[in-house]
Design an enzyme around this catalytic site. Structure first.
Site, PDB file in Angstrom:
ATOM      1  N   ARG A 118      11.970  -2.565 -17.108  1.00  0.00           N
ATOM      2  CA  ARG A 118      10.947  -1.645 -17.597  1.00  0.00           C
ATOM      3  C   ARG A 118      10.538  -1.920 -19.045  1.00  0.00           C
ATOM      4  O   ARG A 118       9.356  -1.871 -19.373  1.00  0.00           O
ATOM      5  CB  ARG A 118      11.487  -0.222 -17.494  1.00  0.00           C
ATOM      6  CG  ARG A 118      11.605   0.206 -16.067  1.00  0.00           C
ATOM      7  CD  ARG A 118      12.265   1.557 -15.949  1.00  0.00           C
ATOM      8  NE  ARG A 118      12.209   1.985 -14.553  1.00  0.00           N
ATOM      9  CZ  ARG A 118      12.748   3.097 -14.103  1.00  0.00           C
ATOM     10  NH1 ARG A 118      13.385   3.900 -14.927  1.00  0.00           N
ATOM     11  NH2 ARG A 118      12.644   3.421 -12.830  1.00  0.00           N
ATOM     12  N   HIS A 157       9.814   8.061 -20.726  1.00  0.00           N
ATOM     13  CA  HIS A 157      10.343   8.419 -19.413  1.00  0.00           C
ATOM     14  C   HIS A 157      11.788   8.900 -19.452  1.00  0.00           C
ATOM     15  O   HIS A 157      12.177   9.838 -18.756  1.00  0.00           O
ATOM     16  CB  HIS A 157      10.235   7.189 -18.514  1.00  0.00           C
ATOM     17  CG  HIS A 157      10.720   7.395 -17.124  1.00  0.00           C
ATOM     18  ND1 HIS A 157      10.246   8.407 -16.333  1.00  0.00           N
ATOM     19  CD2 HIS A 157      11.623   6.733 -16.375  1.00  0.00           C
ATOM     20  CE1 HIS A 157      10.842   8.351 -15.150  1.00  0.00           C
ATOM     21  NE2 HIS A 157      11.690   7.354 -15.152  1.00  0.00           N
TER      22      HIS A 157
END
Lengths: 247, 222, 637
Positions: free
Chosen positions: C330, C401
């Site tokens: 990510r 996130h």
């Protein structure tokens, strides 16, 4: 865009509520319905008024926290979504939008649009689980489960417990909610041991909580944001019959 | 026996009772309609048919008794459900677009049922009661066609037609609903039930409706 | 202060087994005398509370939600990792351990991560036994899919709702224990303070969010499973109520806060559309299995995506990382997307987005195949953006996130405050500087089902049950401080709303402590944040009173803590003169713009100690020792 919202305001569970009307201006159609309410609340706070309380959390349609009756429909005019997924492009400039809390005896209003859905938890408490302690579970692949059963179980399990089924039902029945869980476990091998007790206890608990009876209008299915089928209700009826009538 | 009591008083138990009694009443309607169709075969055929039934009155009476119990069970549970459902929904919505998520037939079972009940009371106190007073004799056909309680009377004719129309309404939802309650709403059987349902909610009520329509409005039988 | 990580001796693969044997146990008959307070009932909290109750402890669980089923664990879409090796593609506990350590850019503890990989298989077994309907193949066995940062298929999933299903599993265990009376659940209550008695965590102060009542609860140990602090950025994929207050208030009571700057920016989120945006919506990482990420080669290209011919598109991840392609971890995917937009290749009206294109897979496998696999995600995208992703590529952009940082805990998941345990996202322990996809669910459940229930016994066995009650003066004192704080918030009566100030904080954080950081910006943030804090306490407006449900008051209390934490994050980021995982310092990068770690100086956990409201926090180091893996530069080429 400019809209007028007519919202139910109620100080607390003991007070009598009433509708209040507020204009909301400068809305863009990319905004979500809740962002429009946020805007309204910002202006209310600035005027020293209490903002409209409403339940919401994930704002992506999965936690099941949000829920309100918008223009006569649970979660608003679009099917298959939660209120937080509703966007202002679904409304027209100049619309009047009526917003009400879920209405059911088993969901008393706490404040404004916030209702108490702990009755759902109490139903689950009566049997919405498989009695297995942590540790000592057999290998996950020890029992094959047909894809069809797993898919049916998943259909039931996708319930987010938002309460739209109860809110939209003319009888405030919780059958879709309860049946989704009963159904999930009824089709899985793991659920067989407690199969009879589960459906009996959960239905008893549902009745005690003051939910109404199902008259098969299927409004629940139409309004369920996860589009859970009333076939689960049929399965629960069958399970309940079998549990009661078999020896 | 405690379990039985609990079962019958549970929400699903009450619905099961509605469903069973409902389906039995549907079966009764078939027999009733077959009898009624003798009207189209003329006065003689119809009178003979009714006289035959009169001859076995003890059997008919016991069937009628069972029917009464079924009717009462249907009505009693219907009322229980309506009361319980009223209690579960204390506050109504200011705006409720129920038509967008459910059919009108499914939401009006209490109303259509009540009208059918009124019809039943009228029907029993007029035609049925008058039939019971007859012993032999070929007057049954004439009673049905009479100007006061039969299809010679326009109001009676229209009332019967409305009632039969609402019966179709009631069965449009009721018949399939019963199988949902029995738990037979399964993709495998659903289509079969839907086909059979057409007989009950469409053909059967239309069959009944034909009688006031033909004899009452179109002047048939004269 | 010396940080004792309490990592057991012995070879890596035997540490947990031998530790379990060496720990003290609580006699079964004595367990019911101990009460454990569990704050937060998401995956970690619910699984811990239910397992403790199964073992016989008395448990009181607290959540600000009306029901444990609402926790934000529910939003995890993609899946949960486990080293089952069902597909037979060469997975093993060691490989999962290795991928996770490497994915975390070598800033986590070997022993913790190995234990996580070890119990990952038990989690799947446990969840299946609970009736969680994981996806299956036609033979009836469990199906797997692949995720970023791994070259094996080890991710178990339940449609796009894995987090929800796992949470419902933990919730079902919890309600089962509520039914037996062993767990008492307090819905709609928010932690206000942790009460320390003789240096040990023995109680909490909570506020009832419906009545406003402040009350004290005493126990023999306190467990925090209160999630991450991503909402410090205002816009994030976290739920609206997710907050860092429990962790922060523990920090103020002396708990150390570890690696606060390690935040994860998720690469596939729906871009910001308007200034009133309240949150960002994640599109599952699993989409990167089949979607291809690209931008126009030409800067400032305003053509519609379908009008841009193939040879004018830059599939930059496939170009830069041929081995992993679109499935790089990510942090890498996010940073590259930002870089592309910074260079002027961004798309959409804001130019802050890249394309995620499914045209190839739709052509290859058909629309139905795609709809089967991702239908709900596509529908969700269309509902939010008004664009049909079957026809036109999705626009995505990174968003905050997950926070890898959190309260410092030892191998037993106990903070430096005896009796205070921290689980799940709230602790710092397993993900290092970057978390791999499908690992958060794994960690939350590992902590709750399989680790804490063992390790807490070791502490409880050394304490006397029921030692404290709420009549002790510490509780009263703490209650008064809480009430004072609430009164203070209500009495400012300024001009700005809580959200207005929160948005300002978010702006500072995103620009200066966001995806790419540098010294000057961070130093500037450390000046700006206290200014904003002052502004908050002088000018915030919180209407209403403390004795009813008051959502603005709840938000204000959380923001007050975020304003403090933000500064701590900036300080940590400034201290860490290297780039690793989610922490990217522009000064420390290779010529190819890859992160440049500094293993010689920064192979440690930075644990910060609160020293007072007006003095800077003090850093303590826990050196990370790698005995089994060799520190290499992560390469996904």
């Amino acid at each position: 865009m400019k809209v007028t919202v007519k919202i139910w305001r109620q100080k607390d569970s003991r007070s009598k509520g009433s509708f209040q009307t507020y204009p909301v201006d400068n809305i863009s159609e990319e905004m979500s319905f809740f962002e429009m309410l946020d805007m309204l609340n910002e202006s209310l706070v600035k005027q020293g008024e209490k903002p409209v309380a409403f339940d919401h959390d994930c704002r992506e349609g999965i936690c099941g926290t949000c829920g309100m009756f918008i223009n006569g429909r649970a979660h608003g005019p679009i099917s298959g979504i939660t209120t937080c997924q509703l966007h202002m492009r679904r409304f027209n400039d100049g619309d009047t939008i009526v917003v009400e809390p879920w209405r059911a005896k088993a969901f008393p209003v706490i404040q404004d649009l916030v209702v108490d859905r702990t009755s759902f938890d109490r139903i689950m408490l009566s049997g919405g689980y498989i009695s297995i302690n942590s540790g000592g579970a057999p290998d996950a692949n020890a029992i094959p489960i047909s894809k069809i059963s797993a898919d049916i179980a998943m259909d039931g399990a996708s319930c987010i417990g938002c309460g739209a089924c109860v809110a939209t039902c003319k009888n405030s029945s919780a059958m879709l909610f309860v049946s989704a869980k009963v159904s999930q476990f009824a089709v899985l091998p793991q659920g067989q041991v407690e199969r009879k007790e589960r459906v009996q206890n959960m239905v008893t608990s549902m009745d005690e909580e003051g939910f109404g009876n199902c008259t098969n209008t299927y409004a629940c299915e139409a309004e369920c944001p996860k589009e859970i089928s009333v076939a689960h209700i049929a399965r629960m009826n069958r399970e309940f019959l079998k549990a009661n009538l078999s020896g | 026996m405690g379990w039985m009591f609990d079962f019958l008083n549970s929400s699903i138990g009450k619905k099961i009772q509605m469903a069973i009694t409902g389906v039995l009443l549907c079966l009764f309607l078939i027999i009733h309609l077959i009898g009624n169709l003798f009207l189209f075969a003329g006065p003689h055929a119809f009178n003979t048919y009714v006289e035959t039934l009169s001859a076995v009155r003890p059997i008919v009476r016991s069937i009628e008794l069972i029917l009464t119990l079924i009717f009462l069970g249907h009505i009693f549970n219907g009322i229980r459900l309506i009361i319980a459902n009223r209690q579960a929904t204390s506050v109504k919505y200011a705006v409720n677009k129920a038509r967008e998520n459910s059919t009108i037939v499914s939401r009006t079972m209490g109303i259509t049922g009540s009208v059918i009940f009124i019809f039943l009371a009228v029907h029993l106190s007029t035609i049925w009661y008058t039939f019971q007073l007859e012993h032999g004799g070929g007057k049954f056909f004439d009673i049905v066609m009479s100007n006061n309680i039969g299809f010679g009377n326009l109001i009676v004719t229209i009332f019967y037609m409305i009632a039969m129309f609402l019966l179709g309404f009631h069965l449009r939802h009721g018949f399939q609903s019963a199988f949902q309650t029995f738990g037979w709403n399964h993709t495998k059987y659903k289509s079969i039930i839907e086909v059979v349902a057409v007989f009950f909610w469409l053909i059967l009520p239309v069959g009944f409706l034909m009688i006031p329509l033909y004899f009452g409005l179109l002047g048939g039988g004269n | 202060m010396k940080l004792e990580s309490k990592i057991p001796k012995g070879p890596l693969s035997e540490k947990w087994t031998s530790h379990k044997f060496n720990m003290k146990l609580v006699n079964p008959a004595n367990k019911r005398k101990y009460k454990v307070l569990v704050v937060g009932t998401g995956l970690a909290g619910a699984s811990a509370a239910s397992t403790l109750a199964e073992l016989g402890y008395q448990v009181e669980a607290f959540s600000y939600h009306e029901s444990p089923r609402r926790a934000h664990s529910i939003a995890a879409q993609g899946g949960i990792n486990a080293a089952k090796n069902y597909p037979g593609d060469g997975d093993s506990i060691y490989r999962l351990f290795y991928d996770t350590i490497k994915g975390g850019d070598y800033r986590s503890r070997e022993a913790n991560v190995y234990r996580l990989a070890e119990v990952s298989n038990n989690i799947i077994d446990q969840c299946v036994a609970q009736g969680i309907p994981f996806a299956r193949d036609y033979g009836g066995l469990l199906d797997n899919r692949s995720f970023g940062g791994a070259q094996v298929s080890r991710t178990f999933y339940a449609r796009g709702q894995t987090g929800q299903q796992l949470l419902l599993g933990a919730y079902s265990s919890l309600i089962r224990q509520m039914n037996t009376g062993k767990v008492k659940f307090h819905p709609r209550t928010e932690l206000q303070d942790i009460v320390m008695i003789d240096g040990e965590a023995k109680g909490i102060i909570i506020r009832d969010l419906v009545t406003g009542e402040i009350s004290s609860h005493a126990g023999d140990a306190v467990v925090l499973a209160t999630g991450g602090y991503g909402n410090v950025f205002f816009l994030s994929t976290n739920a609206m109520a997710s907050n860092g207050s429990a962790a922060y208030r523990a920090y103020k009571k002396g708990a150390l806060f570890a690696n606060p700057c390690f935040t994860q920016i998720h690469p596939t989120c729906i871009p910001v559309a308007s200034g009133f945006q309240s949150k960002l919506t994640l599109m599952s990482e699993s989409l990167r299995n089949d979607g291809r990420i690209w931008v126009p080669k030409k800067k400032g290209d305003n053509r519609a995506p379908l009008d841009i011919p193939e040879d004018e598109r830059d599939y930059y991840l496939e170009r830069l990382y041929p081995a992993f392609g679109n499935l790089v971890p990510r942090d890498v995917a996010s940073r590259r997307a930002k870089e592309m937009c910074d260079k002027g290749h961004g798309v959409g009206s804001t130019k802050l987005a890249v394309y995620l294109d499914f045209a190839d897979v739709i052509q290859r496998n058909g629309k139905n195949w795609v709809a089967d696999k991702y239908g709900n995600l596509f529908d969700m995208y269309e509902e939010i953006t008004g664009e049909n992703p079957y026809k036109t590529p999705m626009r995505i952009f990174p968003a905050v996130h997950y926070t890898m940082g959190g309260l410092w805990v030892d191998y037993n998941l106990m903070s430096n405050l005896p009796g205070l345990y921290v689980l799940g996202e709230a602790n710092f322990s397993d993900h290092g500087a970057n978390r791999l996809g499908a690992s958060a669910l794994m960690q939350g459940l590992a902590d709750g089902y399989f680790i804490l229930p063992y390790t807490i016994a070791d502490y409880l066995a050394r304490t006397k049950a029921g030692k404290v009650n709420t009549s002790l003066p510490e509780f009263g004192k703490s209650e008064n401080a809480v009430k004072e704080n609430i009164r203070k918030l209500l009495s400012v009566n300024g001009k700005q709303t809580v959200d207005e100030i929160h948005k300002k904080l978010g702006q500072i954080m995103w620009e200066k402590v966001g995806m790419a950081r540098n010294k000057a910006d961070l130093e500037n943030a450390i000046v700006e944040i206290p200014k904003l804090r002052k502004e908050f306490w002088a000018d915030v407006r919180v209407p209403g009173s403390e004795d009813t449900m008051n959502t603005e008051l709840e938000k204000a209390g959380r923001l007050a803590d975020f304003l403090d934490m933000a500064e701590l994050m900036a300080r940590d980021a400034l201290m860490r003169n290297e780039s690793c995982g989610g922490h990217f310092r522009e000064e420390f990068q290779t010529e190819e713009n890859e992160a440049m770690r500094n293993d010689d100086e920064f192979t440690f956990v930075a644990a910060w100690e609160h020293t007072g409201d007006d003095s800077p926090p003090q850093m303590h180091k826990e050196d990370l020792v790698f005995e089994n893996v060799q520190l290499t530069t992560r390469s996904y080429k």
